[in-house]
Enzyme design. Structure first.
Site, PDB file in Angstrom:
ATOM      1  N   ASP A  13     -30.120 -30.622 -32.759  1.00 39.76           N
ATOM      2  CA  ASP A  13     -29.700 -30.360 -31.016  1.00 39.76           C
ATOM      3  C   ASP A  13     -28.557 -29.059 -31.048  1.00 39.76           C
ATOM      4  OD1 ASP A  13     -29.031 -31.223 -28.924  1.00 39.76           O
ATOM      5  OD2 ASP A  13     -26.544 -32.353 -29.663  1.00 39.76           O
ATOM      6  N   ASP A  62     -26.416 -28.651 -27.860  1.00 40.57           N
ATOM      7  CA  ASP A  62     -24.472 -28.685 -27.462  1.00 40.57           C
ATOM      8  C   ASP A  62     -23.717 -29.599 -28.297  1.00 40.57           C
ATOM      9  OD1 ASP A  62     -24.887 -26.883 -24.887  1.00 40.57           O
ATOM     10  OD2 ASP A  62     -26.280 -28.702 -23.948  1.00 40.57           O
TER      11      ASP A  62
END
Lengths: 173, 173
Positions: free
Chosen positions: A7, A9
């Site tokens: 991922d 963020d």
């Protein structure tokens, strides 16, 4: 070669730090990271929830995030050993699409655009490992789920946890 | 609910028609669709291959494509029966990211942004059916592969073929 889904963020990029920066700029109040511990993502700043959500639609919010410590070095090593994809929920924030692409190009030059996926839901991707800060992204994943520590996920204990990139390194390299 | 993966360029959107339009605007020559039959995607226009590739980096190339006949009606029906994702290879063309998102918002209002995936490689997605015009996207897919007819794929005969959206309707609805 095993497939690793990572991922952006609050995993590669310090999204929490960026919310703190934008909040301080808007309201003149510096919120400490510790005060956010255990609070869900959009309910963690004192009042102003709507405004905090709107930060994500502002220019440069995604483009100017700091890289998380050791992320570059460890990811470069992981990239040699795994079939690596960066999968980010970006569709909700149209301006984030070019900004995230530029951000990856600046900070992770060893990655190829073929390794990037911007989606709405991560339910559609599959692989052997997923590193993510959000329980709802991990829940529907088919492979091994690793929750990357962020203030808003400390209250979730049903996934194997990695606290930082040094722990990812120890576990996967 | 079975998962259906649908491509954009030359499946939902008339990318071939857009290349023809941009080529005519640039060189004053109207190329017929028939003359493109059986030629690989980037070798199909007379000379100027580099320039034709560069069209994909021009403003509005992706934003102003025509919708393929019957695509809206059939996709609206498929959306009720399948877990539908629109998966498009967009990372190579940074300007295409916001343009594709706007295009979907304009022409396919019944879809939610959670159903959109912009990627580099489609190897990372999985599902029960994939409709795509490019053999290399279909090859690595785990489910049933349907090649959507386009001039540049007529020479490929190793996938089940759908010639238009009416044939998709017959097959999947």
């Amino acid at each position: 070669m095993k497939r690793l889904i990572v991922d952006m963020d609050d995993v590669l990029a310090d999204a929490t730090g960026q919310f703190i920066n934008f909040y301080e700029k808007e309201f003149g109040v510096l919120v400490s990271r510790e005060s956010l511990n255990g609070k869900e993502e959009m309910e963690r700043f004192p009042g102003h929830h709507k405004t905090v959500y709107e930060f994500t639609f502002q220019k440069d919010f995604f483009r100017t995030m700091e890289v998380k410590p050791q992320a570059q070095r460890v990811l470069a090593e992981l990239n040699k050993k795994y079939e690596l994809f960066i999968v980010s929920s970006a569709m909700e924030f149209p301006n984030s699409l070019p900004e995230k692409l530029e951000w990856l190009g600046e900070h992770f030059k060893f990655l190829h655009w073929k390794q990037f996926v911007f989606c709405g839901s991560k339910a559609v991707v599959y692989g052997d490992y997923m590193i993510d800060d959000l329980p709802h992204n991990l829940e529907r994943f088919n492979g091994e789920k690793l929750i990357f520590t962020a203030p808003h996920n400390l209250q979730h204990n049903h996934f194997k946890r990695v606290n930082d990139w040094l722990e990812v390194e120890k576990l996967l390299l």
